[in-house]
Design a protein around this motif. Structure first.
Motif, short mmCIF file in Angstrom:
data_model
loop_
_atom_site.label_atom_id
_atom_site.label_comp_id
_atom_site.label_asym_id
_atom_site.label_seq_id
_atom_site.Cartn_x
_atom_site.Cartn_y
_atom_site.Cartn_z
N ASP A 15 9.86 -4.28 7.26
CA ASP A 15 8.72 -3.37 7.37
C ASP A 15 9.11 -2.09 6.63
N VAL A 16 8.82 -2.04 5.32
CA VAL A 16 9.30 -0.96 4.46
C VAL A 16 8.21 0.10 4.36
N ASP A 17 8.54 1.31 4.84
CA ASP A 17 7.57 2.41 4.91
C ASP A 17 7.99 3.53 3.98
N THR A 18 7.08 3.95 3.08
CA THR A 18 7.34 5.06 2.17
C THR A 18 6.26 6.13 2.37
N LYS A 19 6.30 7.16 1.55
CA LYS A 19 5.34 8.25 1.64
C LYS A 19 3.91 7.78 1.35
N THR A 20 3.76 6.80 0.45
CA THR A 20 2.41 6.40 0.03
C THR A 20 2.00 5.00 0.48
N TRP A 21 2.95 4.17 0.90
CA TRP A 21 2.61 2.82 1.30
C TRP A 21 3.56 2.29 2.35
N ASN A 22 3.12 1.23 3.03
CA ASN A 22 3.91 0.55 4.04
C ASN A 22 3.76 -0.95 3.78
N SER A 23 4.84 -1.60 3.39
CA SER A 23 4.80 -3.01 3.01
C SER A 23 5.51 -3.85 4.07
N ARG A 24 4.73 -4.72 4.70
CA ARG A 24 5.28 -5.64 5.70
C ARG A 24 5.52 -6.96 5.00
N ARG A 25 6.80 -7.27 4.76
CA ARG A 25 7.20 -8.38 3.90
C ARG A 25 7.29 -9.67 4.70
N GLY A 45 -5.63 8.89 0.70
CA GLY A 45 -5.42 10.13 -0.03
C GLY A 45 -4.19 10.15 -0.91
N THR A 46 -3.57 8.98 -1.14
CA THR A 46 -2.34 8.95 -1.93
C THR A 46 -2.58 8.38 -3.32
N VAL A 59 -3.03 -9.00 -6.07
CA VAL A 59 -3.38 -8.16 -4.91
C VAL A 59 -4.80 -8.49 -4.48
N TYR A 60 -4.98 -8.67 -3.19
CA TYR A 60 -6.30 -8.92 -2.62
C TYR A 60 -6.57 -7.86 -1.56
N CYS A 61 -7.69 -7.16 -1.70
CA CYS A 61 -8.03 -6.07 -0.78
C CYS A 61 -8.78 -6.61 0.43
N LEU A 62 -8.26 -6.31 1.62
CA LEU A 62 -8.90 -6.68 2.87
C LEU A 62 -9.73 -5.54 3.45
N GLU A 63 -9.24 -4.30 3.31
CA GLU A 63 -9.88 -3.13 3.92
C GLU A 63 -9.70 -1.91 3.04
N GLY A 64 -10.68 -1.00 3.11
CA GLY A 64 -10.56 0.30 2.47
C GLY A 64 -11.14 0.36 1.08
N GLU A 65 -11.05 1.57 0.49
CA GLU A 65 -11.56 1.81 -0.86
C GLU A 65 -10.57 2.66 -1.65
N GLY A 66 -10.50 2.37 -2.94
CA GLY A 66 -9.63 3.11 -3.83
C GLY A 66 -9.88 2.70 -5.26
N GLU A 67 -8.86 2.89 -6.10
CA GLU A 67 -8.99 2.49 -7.49
C GLU A 67 -7.62 2.23 -8.08
N ILE A 68 -7.63 1.41 -9.12
CA ILE A 68 -6.44 1.17 -9.92
C ILE A 68 -6.77 1.60 -11.35
N LYS A 91 1.33 -0.86 -16.44
CA LYS A 91 1.71 0.38 -15.77
C LYS A 91 0.42 1.02 -15.28
N HIS A 92 0.39 1.46 -14.02
CA HIS A 92 -0.88 1.92 -13.46
C HIS A 92 -0.68 2.91 -12.32
N TYR A 93 -1.78 3.57 -11.99
CA TYR A 93 -1.85 4.40 -10.80
C TYR A 93 -2.70 3.66 -9.77
N LEU A 94 -2.22 3.64 -8.55
CA LEU A 94 -2.98 3.10 -7.43
C LEU A 94 -3.37 4.27 -6.54
N ARG A 95 -4.67 4.45 -6.35
CA ARG A 95 -5.17 5.58 -5.55
C ARG A 95 -5.98 5.04 -4.38
N ALA A 96 -5.75 5.61 -3.21
CA ALA A 96 -6.46 5.19 -2.00
C ALA A 96 -7.37 6.33 -1.53
#
Length: 130
Positions: A15-25, A45-46, A59-68, A91-96
Protein backbone atom coordinates in the motif's frame (compact mmCIF):
# COMPACT_ATOMS: atom_id res chain seq x y z
CA UNK A 1 -5.26 -19.48 -8.25
CA UNK A 2 -4.41 -16.16 -6.64
CA UNK A 3 -7.06 -14.52 -4.47
CA UNK A 4 -6.44 -11.25 -2.66
CA UNK A 5 -8.70 -8.72 -0.96
CA UNK A 6 -8.09 -4.98 -0.92
CA UNK A 7 -8.54 -4.87 2.86
CA UNK A 8 -5.61 -7.29 3.19
CA UNK A 9 -3.35 -4.92 1.18
CA UNK A 10 -4.23 -1.72 3.04
CA UNK A 11 -1.55 -0.47 5.48
CA UNK A 12 1.02 -3.04 4.31
CA UNK A 13 4.20 -2.60 2.26
CA UNK A 14 2.03 -3.12 -0.86
CA UNK A 15 0.00 0.00 0.00
CA UNK A 16 2.28 2.75 -1.35
CA UNK A 17 1.17 6.26 -0.35
CA UNK A 18 2.72 9.46 -1.77
CA UNK A 19 1.80 13.15 -1.77
CA UNK A 20 -0.33 12.83 -4.92
CA UNK A 21 -1.40 9.18 -5.11
CA UNK A 22 -1.93 5.99 -3.15
CA UNK A 23 -1.32 2.73 -5.02
CA UNK A 24 -2.62 -0.51 -3.55
CA UNK A 25 -0.62 -3.16 -5.39
CA UNK A 26 -2.76 -6.26 -5.87
CA UNK A 27 -0.63 -8.25 -8.32
CA UNK A 28 3.14 -7.87 -8.52
CA UNK A 29 6.04 -9.43 -10.38
CA UNK A 30 6.41 -12.04 -7.62
CA UNK A 31 2.90 -13.32 -8.43
CA UNK A 32 4.16 -14.53 -11.82
CA UNK A 33 1.32 -13.22 -14.00
CA UNK A 34 3.49 -11.21 -16.41
CA UNK A 35 1.79 -7.92 -15.45
CA UNK A 36 0.94 -6.02 -12.28
CA UNK A 37 -2.46 -4.73 -11.14
CA UNK A 38 -3.06 -1.74 -8.86
CA UNK A 39 -6.09 -0.12 -7.27
CA UNK A 40 -4.92 3.50 -7.24
CA UNK A 41 -6.29 6.66 -5.66
CA UNK A 42 -5.21 9.97 -7.23
CA UNK A 43 -5.66 12.65 -4.60
CA UNK A 44 -8.04 15.55 -5.36
CA UNK A 45 -6.44 18.79 -6.51
CA UNK A 46 -3.09 17.20 -7.41
CA UNK A 47 -0.91 17.18 -10.51
CA UNK A 48 1.65 14.43 -11.11
CA UNK A 49 4.33 14.34 -13.81
CA UNK A 50 4.55 10.77 -15.13
CA UNK A 51 6.83 9.22 -17.74
CA UNK A 52 6.82 5.44 -17.79
CA UNK A 53 9.76 5.10 -20.15
CA UNK A 54 10.38 1.54 -18.86
CA UNK A 55 6.75 0.35 -18.76
CA UNK A 56 3.47 0.43 -20.63
CA UNK A 57 0.34 1.08 -18.60
CA UNK A 58 -3.41 0.76 -19.07
CA UNK A 59 -5.69 2.75 -16.74
CA UNK A 60 -9.43 2.42 -16.17
CA UNK A 61 -11.27 5.09 -14.19
CA UNK A 62 -13.82 3.88 -11.64
CA UNK A 63 -14.52 7.16 -9.79
CA UNK A 64 -13.82 10.88 -9.99
CA UNK A 65 -12.88 13.44 -12.62
CA UNK A 66 -9.60 14.76 -13.93
CA UNK A 67 -7.46 14.93 -17.03
CA UNK A 68 -4.36 13.52 -18.64
CA UNK A 69 -2.23 15.96 -20.65
CA UNK A 70 0.29 14.35 -22.97
CA UNK A 71 3.31 16.66 -23.12
CA UNK A 72 3.45 18.05 -26.64
CA UNK A 73 0.09 16.46 -27.43
CA UNK A 74 -3.57 16.35 -26.51
CA UNK A 75 -5.42 16.63 -23.21
CA UNK A 76 -8.06 14.02 -22.42
CA UNK A 77 -10.81 14.30 -19.84
CA UNK A 78 -11.02 11.48 -17.31
CA UNK A 79 -14.32 10.33 -15.87
CA UNK A 80 -15.76 6.98 -14.75
CA UNK A 81 -15.78 4.43 -17.57
CA UNK A 82 -12.82 6.02 -19.42
CA UNK A 83 -9.75 3.92 -20.23
CA UNK A 84 -6.41 5.11 -21.53
CA UNK A 85 -3.32 3.14 -22.45
CA UNK A 86 0.18 4.58 -22.49
CA UNK A 87 1.42 2.30 -25.26
CA UNK A 88 4.06 4.76 -26.47
CA UNK A 89 5.66 5.64 -23.12
CA UNK A 90 4.00 9.06 -23.30
CA UNK A 91 5.28 11.66 -20.85
CA UNK A 92 2.24 13.31 -19.28
CA UNK A 93 0.61 15.19 -16.45
CA UNK A 94 -2.16 13.51 -14.51
CA UNK A 95 -4.48 15.99 -12.80
CA UNK A 96 -7.31 15.15 -10.42
CA UNK A 97 -10.16 17.66 -10.05
CA UNK A 98 -11.76 15.29 -7.55
CA UNK A 99 -10.38 12.11 -6.04
CA UNK A 100 -9.87 9.56 -8.80
CA UNK A 101 -10.00 5.81 -8.28
CA UNK A 102 -8.22 3.95 -11.05
CA UNK A 103 -7.38 0.36 -11.94
CA UNK A 104 -3.84 0.30 -13.38
CA UNK A 105 -2.09 -2.53 -15.23
CA UNK A 106 1.67 -2.43 -15.88
CA UNK A 107 3.97 -4.40 -18.15
CA UNK A 108 6.63 -5.29 -17.21
CA UNK A 109 5.10 -5.90 -13.80
CA UNK A 110 5.99 -3.77 -10.81
CA UNK A 111 7.91 -5.24 -7.89
CA UNK A 112 5.88 -3.25 -5.36
CA UNK A 113 8.19 -0.57 -4.00
CA UNK A 114 8.26 1.74 -7.04
CA UNK A 115 7.65 5.47 -6.71
CA UNK A 116 8.20 8.13 -9.37
CA UNK A 117 11.68 9.61 -9.64
CA UNK A 118 12.37 13.26 -10.60
CA UNK A 119 11.50 12.45 -14.26
CA UNK A 120 8.22 10.79 -13.28
CA UNK A 121 9.65 7.36 -14.07
CA UNK A 122 9.58 4.00 -12.31
CA UNK A 123 12.89 2.14 -12.42
CA UNK A 124 13.06 -1.07 -14.41
CA UNK A 125 13.94 -3.72 -11.89
CA UNK A 126 12.81 -7.26 -12.46
CA UNK A 127 13.99 -9.57 -9.66
CA UNK A 128 14.48 -13.25 -10.16
CA UNK A 129 11.55 -15.29 -8.85
CA UNK A 130 12.73 -18.32 -6.88
Amino acid sequence: MIVKHLEDILNTKDDVDTKTWNSRRLLLHKDGMGFSLNDTIIKAGTETLIWYKNHVEAVYCLEGEGEIEVIGGETYQIKPGMMYALDGNEKHYLRARSQLRMVCVFNPPLTGAEVHDAEGTYPLHIPVIK
